[in-house]
Design a protein around this motif. Structure first.
Motif, PDB file in Angstrom:
ATOM      1  N   UNK A  62     -18.349 -13.649  11.836  1.00  0.00           N
ATOM      2  CA  UNK A  62     -19.087 -13.441  10.749  1.00  0.00           C
ATOM      3  C   UNK A  62     -19.745 -12.157  10.884  1.00  0.00           C
ATOM      4  N   UNK A  63     -20.376 -12.023  11.929  1.00  0.00           N
ATOM      5  CA  UNK A  63     -21.377 -10.713  12.002  1.00  0.00           C
ATOM      6  C   UNK A  63     -20.388  -9.458  11.888  1.00  0.00           C
ATOM      7  N   UNK A  64     -19.165  -9.547  12.507  1.00  0.00           N
ATOM      8  CA  UNK A  64     -18.206  -8.439  12.095  1.00  0.00           C
ATOM      9  C   UNK A  64     -18.017  -7.949  10.740  1.00  0.00           C
ATOM     10  N   UNK A  65     -17.613  -9.329  10.085  1.00  0.00           N
ATOM     11  CA  UNK A  65     -17.002  -9.267   8.599  1.00  0.00           C
ATOM     12  C   UNK A  65     -18.502  -8.530   7.966  1.00  0.00           C
ATOM     13  N   UNK A  66     -19.852  -9.012   8.259  1.00  0.00           N
ATOM     14  CA  UNK A  66     -20.667  -8.531   7.471  1.00  0.00           C
ATOM     15  C   UNK A  66     -20.974  -6.998   7.826  1.00  0.00           C
ATOM     16  N   UNK A  67     -20.707  -6.565   8.985  1.00  0.00           N
ATOM     17  CA  UNK A  67     -20.947  -5.273   9.463  1.00  0.00           C
ATOM     18  C   UNK A  67     -19.769  -4.498   8.707  1.00  0.00           C
ATOM     19  N   UNK A  68     -18.595  -4.914   8.553  1.00  0.00           N
ATOM     20  CA  UNK A  68     -17.463  -4.200   7.876  1.00  0.00           C
ATOM     21  C   UNK A  68     -17.690  -4.293   6.339  1.00  0.00           C
ATOM     22  N   UNK A  69     -18.285  -5.399   5.858  1.00  0.00           N
ATOM     23  CA  UNK A  69     -18.403  -5.450   4.352  1.00  0.00           C
ATOM     24  C   UNK A  69     -19.632  -4.168   3.999  1.00  0.00           C
ATOM     25  N   UNK A  70     -20.751  -4.245   4.905  1.00  0.00           N
ATOM     26  CA  UNK A  70     -21.825  -3.164   4.581  1.00  0.00           C
ATOM     27  C   UNK A  70     -21.128  -1.781   4.752  1.00  0.00           C
ATOM     28  N   UNK A  71     -20.373  -1.585   5.899  1.00  0.00           N
ATOM     29  CA  UNK A  71     -19.789  -0.271   5.925  1.00  0.00           C
ATOM     30  C   UNK A  71     -18.807   0.167   4.777  1.00  0.00           C
ATOM     31  N   UNK A  72     -18.050  -1.077   4.337  1.00  0.00           N
ATOM     32  CA  UNK A  72     -17.157  -0.763   3.059  1.00  0.00           C
ATOM     33  C   UNK A  72     -18.063  -0.449   1.817  1.00  0.00           C
ATOM     34  N   UNK A  73     -19.177  -1.462   1.733  1.00  0.00           N
ATOM     35  CA  UNK A  73     -19.947  -1.078   0.510  1.00  0.00           C
ATOM     36  C   UNK A  73     -20.670   0.338   0.480  1.00  0.00           C
ATOM     37  N   UNK A  74     -21.023   0.938   1.684  1.00  0.00           N
ATOM     38  CA  UNK A  74     -21.687   2.290   1.622  1.00  0.00           C
ATOM     39  C   UNK A  74     -20.624   3.226   1.353  1.00  0.00           C
ATOM     40  N   UNK A  75     -19.362   2.948   2.098  1.00  0.00           N
ATOM     41  CA  UNK A  75     -18.313   3.960   1.504  1.00  0.00           C
ATOM     42  C   UNK A  75     -17.999   3.905  -0.154  1.00  0.00           C
ATOM     43  N   UNK A  76     -18.132   2.721  -0.592  1.00  0.00           N
ATOM     44  CA  UNK A  76     -17.781   2.616  -1.900  1.00  0.00           C
ATOM     45  C   UNK A  76     -18.955   3.249  -2.610  1.00  0.00           C
ATOM     46  N   UNK A  77     -20.075   3.169  -2.388  1.00  0.00           N
ATOM     47  CA  UNK A  77     -21.028   3.730  -3.038  1.00  0.00           C
ATOM     48  C   UNK A  77     -21.068   5.152  -2.972  1.00  0.00           C
ATOM     49  N   UNK A  78     -20.761   5.902  -1.685  1.00  0.00           N
ATOM     50  CA  UNK A  78     -20.466   7.015  -1.689  1.00  0.00           C
ATOM     51  C   UNK A  78     -19.348   7.850  -2.509  1.00  0.00           C
ATOM     52  N   UNK A  79     -18.192   7.003  -2.416  1.00  0.00           N
ATOM     53  CA  UNK A  79     -17.171   7.356  -3.336  1.00  0.00           C
ATOM     54  C   UNK A  79     -17.591   7.438  -5.012  1.00  0.00           C
ATOM     55  N   UNK A  80     -18.054   6.281  -5.280  1.00  0.00           N
ATOM     56  CA  UNK A  80     -18.631   6.248  -6.771  1.00  0.00           C
ATOM     57  C   UNK A  80     -19.482   7.249  -7.071  1.00  0.00           C
ATOM     58  N   UNK A  81     -20.503   7.480  -6.138  1.00  0.00           N
ATOM     59  CA  UNK A  81     -21.438   8.770  -6.344  1.00  0.00           C
ATOM     60  C   UNK A  81     -20.761  10.038  -6.585  1.00  0.00           C
ATOM     61  N   UNK A  82     -19.548  10.222  -5.810  1.00  0.00           N
ATOM     62  CA  UNK A  82     -19.057  11.359  -5.729  1.00  0.00           C
ATOM     63  C   UNK A  82     -18.192  11.498  -7.197  1.00  0.00           C
ATOM     64  N   UNK A  83     -17.535  10.354  -7.455  1.00  0.00           N
ATOM     65  CA  UNK A  83     -16.699  10.420  -8.662  1.00  0.00           C
ATOM     66  C   UNK A  83     -17.556  10.545  -9.731  1.00  0.00           C
ATOM     67  N   UNK A  84     -18.748  10.034  -9.802  1.00  0.00           N
ATOM     68  CA  UNK A  84     -19.815  10.112 -10.956  1.00  0.00           C
ATOM     69  C   UNK A  84     -20.121  11.746 -10.921  1.00  0.00           C
ATOM     70  N   UNK A  85     -20.220  12.153  -9.893  1.00  0.00           N
ATOM     71  CA  UNK A  85     -20.770  13.546  -9.931  1.00  0.00           C
ATOM     72  C   UNK A  85     -19.555  14.493 -10.352  1.00  0.00           C
ATOM     73  N   UNK A  86     -18.295  14.224  -9.828  1.00  0.00           N
ATOM     74  CA  UNK A  86     -17.311  14.935 -10.644  1.00  0.00           C
ATOM     75  C   UNK A  86     -17.126  14.861 -11.801  1.00  0.00           C
ATOM     76  N   UNK A  87     -17.095  13.277 -12.632  1.00  0.00           N
ATOM     77  CA  UNK A  87     -17.018  12.911 -13.889  1.00  0.00           C
ATOM     78  C   UNK A  87     -17.971  13.790 -14.670  1.00  0.00           C
ATOM     79  N   UNK A  88     -19.241  13.873 -14.063  1.00  0.00           N
ATOM     80  CA  UNK A  88     -20.233  14.650 -14.924  1.00  0.00           C
ATOM     81  C   UNK A  88     -19.908  16.259 -15.122  1.00  0.00           C
ATOM     82  N   UNK A  89     -19.629  16.680 -13.876  1.00  0.00           N
ATOM     83  CA  UNK A  89     -19.043  17.853 -13.829  1.00  0.00           C
ATOM     84  C   UNK A  89     -17.801  18.501 -14.748  1.00  0.00           C
ATOM     85  N   UNK A  90     -17.095  17.507 -14.687  1.00  0.00           N
ATOM     86  CA  UNK A  90     -15.738  17.530 -15.830  1.00  0.00           C
ATOM     87  C   UNK A  90     -16.264  17.584 -17.084  1.00  0.00           C
TER      88      UNK A  90
END
Length: 209
Positions: A62-90
Motif C-alpha cells: 500500500x505504501x509503494x502504491x501510494x508513493x507510485x501514485x504520488x509520483x505519477x500525479x506529479x509527473x502528470x501535473x508537470x506534463x499537463x503544465x507543459x502541455x498547457x504552456x505549449x497550447x498557450x504559446x500555440x
C-alpha cells in the motif's frame, strides 16, 4: 449370608470394572484432546504469524502504491503544465500569424486594387491620335520616309503593354489569394488540433484518478 456377600462382591467387581473401563476411556480421550489442543495451538500461532507477515506485506504494498501514485500525479501535473504552456504559446502564435496574415492580405489587396485601378484608368484615358500638320513639300523635293512608327501603332503597343501588365497583376493577385486561403486552412487545422490536445489531457487525468 456368604452367597449374598459373594453376589455383592461380584456386583462390586463388575462396577469397578466398568468404572475402570470408563476411566481408562476418559483418560485416553483426555490425552487425545490435549494433543489436538496442542496441535491447534501451534497451528494458531503459525497462522497468527502468517497473518502478521501478510499485514506487514500489505502495508508495504500500500505504501509503494501510494508513493507510485504520488509520483505519477506529479509527473502528470508537470506534463499537463507543459502541455498547457505549449497550447498557450500555440494560441498566441496562431493569433500573431492570423494578425500578420490579415495585415499582409489587406496590404497586398489594397496595393493590387490600386495598381489595377491605375492601369484601368490609364487604359481608359488613352488620347485620341491627332494628325500632325506638315508644311507643304516643294515640288522638286522627294518626301522623306519617317523612321518612327505611326502614332496609332505606338498607342497600340502601349495598350498591349498595359494589358499585359494588368493581366500579370491580376495573376499575382490570384496567387496571393490562393496563398492566403492555404494559410487560413493551416490555421484552421491548428485550431482544430487544440481541442484534441485538451481532450487527451482530460482523458489522462481521468485515467490517473
Amino acid at each position: 449370608m456368604f452367597q449374598t456377600l459373594s453376589h455383592d462382591v461380584q456386583l462390586l467387581l463388575i462396577g469397578l470394572t466398568v468404572l475402570s473401563g470408563l476411566f481408562l476411556i476418559a483418560m485416553i480421550r483426555t490425552f487425545v484432546l490435549l494433543r489436538d489442543n496442542d496441535r491447534m495451538h501451534s497451528e494458531c500461532t503459525k497462522m497468527e504469524k502468517q497473518a502478521l507477515e501478510q499485514q506487514i506485506e500489505l502495508t508495504a504494498i500500500h505504501h509503494d502504491a501510494m508513493s507510485w501514485r504520488a509520483k505519477t500525479q506529479r509527473q502528470f501535473d508537470a506534463l499537463r503544465g507543459d502541455l498547457s504552456h505549449r497550447l498557450l504559446q500555440s494560441e498566441q502564435s496562431n493569433q500573431h500569424a492570423q494578425q500578420g496574415l490579415d495585415v499582409a492580405q489587406s496590404q497586398s489587396l489594397t496595393a493590387m486594387l490600386a495598381k489595377i485601378t491605375e492601369l484601368e484608368a490609364r487604359l481608359a484615358a488613352k488620347p485620341a491620335p491627332a494628325a500632325p500638320s506638315k508644311p507643304p513639300a516643294p515640288a522638286f523635293a522627294k518626301p522623306a520616309e519617317s523612321s518612327l512608327p505611326s502614332l496609332p501603332a505606338m498607342e497600340t503597343l502601349r495598350l498591349q503593354s498595359l494589358e499585359a501588365e494588368l493581366a500579370a497583376t491580376k495573376a499575382e493577385l490570384t496567387a496571393h489569394r490562393q496563398q492566403n486561403a492555404a494559410l487560413q486552412r493551416t490555421l484552421l487545422l491548428a485550431r482544430r488540433r487544440q481541442p484534441a490536445l485538451r481532450k487527451s489531457g482530460t482523458r489522462g487525468m481521468a485515467r490517473n484518478n
